[in-house]
Motif scaffolding. Structure first.
Motif, PDB file in Angstrom:
ATOM      1  N   PRO A 144       0.813  -1.229   0.000  1.00  0.00           N
ATOM      2  CA  PRO A 144       0.000   0.000   0.000  1.00  0.00           C
ATOM      3  C   PRO A 144       0.841   1.272   0.000  1.00  0.00           C
ATOM      4  O   PRO A 144       0.326   2.355   0.289  1.00  0.00           O
ATOM      5  CB  PRO A 144      -0.792  -0.127   1.312  1.00  0.00           C
TER       6      PRO A 144
ATOM      7  N   SER B 180      -3.924  -4.257   4.535  1.00  0.00           N
ATOM      8  CA  SER B 180      -4.444  -4.097   3.175  1.00  0.00           C
ATOM      9  C   SER B 180      -4.873  -5.423   2.562  1.00  0.00           C
ATOM     10  O   SER B 180      -5.581  -5.441   1.561  1.00  0.00           O
ATOM     11  CB  SER B 180      -3.391  -3.439   2.281  1.00  0.00           C
TER      12      SER B 180
ATOM     13  N   ASP C  60      -8.611   3.161   4.005  1.00  0.00           N
ATOM     14  CA  ASP C  60      -8.605   3.246   2.546  1.00  0.00           C
ATOM     15  C   ASP C  60      -7.442   2.398   2.039  1.00  0.00           C
ATOM     16  O   ASP C  60      -6.862   1.606   2.799  1.00  0.00           O
ATOM     17  CB  ASP C  60      -8.496   4.701   2.073  1.00  0.00           C
ATOM     18  N   GLU C  61      -7.086   2.531   0.794  1.00  0.00           N
ATOM     19  CA  GLU C  61      -6.062   1.660   0.224  1.00  0.00           C
ATOM     20  C   GLU C  61      -4.656   1.977   0.733  1.00  0.00           C
ATOM     21  O   GLU C  61      -3.739   1.168   0.580  1.00  0.00           O
ATOM     22  CB  GLU C  61      -6.099   1.753  -1.306  1.00  0.00           C
TER      23      GLU C  61
ATOM     24  N   ASN D 257      -2.004   5.938  -3.299  1.00  0.00           N
ATOM     25  CA  ASN D 257      -3.413   6.160  -3.605  1.00  0.00           C
ATOM     26  C   ASN D 257      -3.861   7.477  -2.956  1.00  0.00           C
ATOM     27  O   ASN D 257      -3.319   7.897  -1.924  1.00  0.00           O
ATOM     28  CB  ASN D 257      -4.272   5.020  -3.055  1.00  0.00           C
TER      29      ASN D 257
END
Length: 252
Positions: A24, A149, A217-218, A246
């Motif tokens: 990530p 992740s 989130d990512e 990201n």
């Protein structure tokens, strides 16, 4: 000569890209955290993914951690901490960890050479046996993000990470409590809230002594850390970032 340079680039570049696809984070990511007690800023810390390079015979991420007090706090308790971690791009297993710390006149200098295949660490003139996937103090941060992740996090989910620190193995557990919206200067960020736990008698006796908020989130980026002290708490909050893999999920 130009043809040789082109050939080298064509060989190395796919490896460089593939090494980052499963994580990530990417090379160039840089995060700075403001460390404060209430409205008083004590200092700043940073975490960076600086490069991918060959080190001790392995392709490695070069992770860099740094922390220092501001000029005012230097008179009270000066801190100047540097951490370097070389970790394999294929597994995030640490290969080499360097710690150079100055805290209130106390100096710590450590140089650990990891051999994951043999499950051991060379520290000065001593060899220590370690479990598989044992991390150093910096690689553990990126390894935890990678685990998050790839897993479906549910209430009371626990991440288990062994960390080699100060010539000991610390079996850390990080328990997920719930999601919370964290207010930042960019807007609100939906975060996973975790509490770290260690063996009884180690650093954290009460699971509420430290809390960690990770963006849901990512990126799985650390947004805030809060540690209880005798009176109040000390916080580290994300103050700037760049080079994220990201976009950070921010709401109004």
């Amino acid at each position: 000569m130009n043809k040789v340079k082109t050939l080298i680039f064509l060989v190395i570049f796919p490896t460089f890209v593939n090494a980052q696809q499963q994580y990530p984070f990417v090379v160039g990511e840089s995060c700075t955290y403001r460390i404060h007690y209430g409205p008083i800023t004590a200092g700043y810390g940073s975490l960076k993914v600086k490069a991918i390079e060959e080190h001790l015979g392995a392709d490695c991420f070069l992770f860099d951690g740094f922390g220092e007090t501001n000029n005012f706090f230097d008179y009270i308790f000066e801190v100047n901490d540097s951490y370097i971690s070389y970790s394999r791009t294929d597994s995030l297993s640490p290969v080499h960890f360097i710690r150079d710390v100055y805290e209130g006149g106390h100096i710590i200098q450590q140089d650990y050479r990891f051999t994951p295949r043999k499950k051991q660490v060379l520290a000065e003139d001593s060899i220590y046996k370690i479990p598989s996937q044992t991390q150093d103090m910096i690689s553990a941060f990126y390894y935890a993000r990678t685990l998050l992740s790839s897993q479906d996090i549910k209430r009371d989910s626990i991440l288990k990470i062994n960390i080699f620190m100060d010539e000991e193995i610390y079996p850390m557990q990080i328990k997920y409590l719930k999601n919370e919206l964290v207010r930042t200067k960019w807007g609100k960020i939906n975060c996973l809230l975790f509490v770290p736990q260690l063996q009884v008698g180690r650093i954290f006796k009460d699971e509420e002594e430290m809390r960690i908020w990770i963006s849901d989130d990512e990126n799985k980026l650390m947004i805030k850390v809060e540690t209880k002290i005798i009176v109040g708490s000390i916080k580290a909050e994300l103050s700037s970032f760049e080079g994220l893999k990201n976009p950070l999920s921010i709401t109004d």
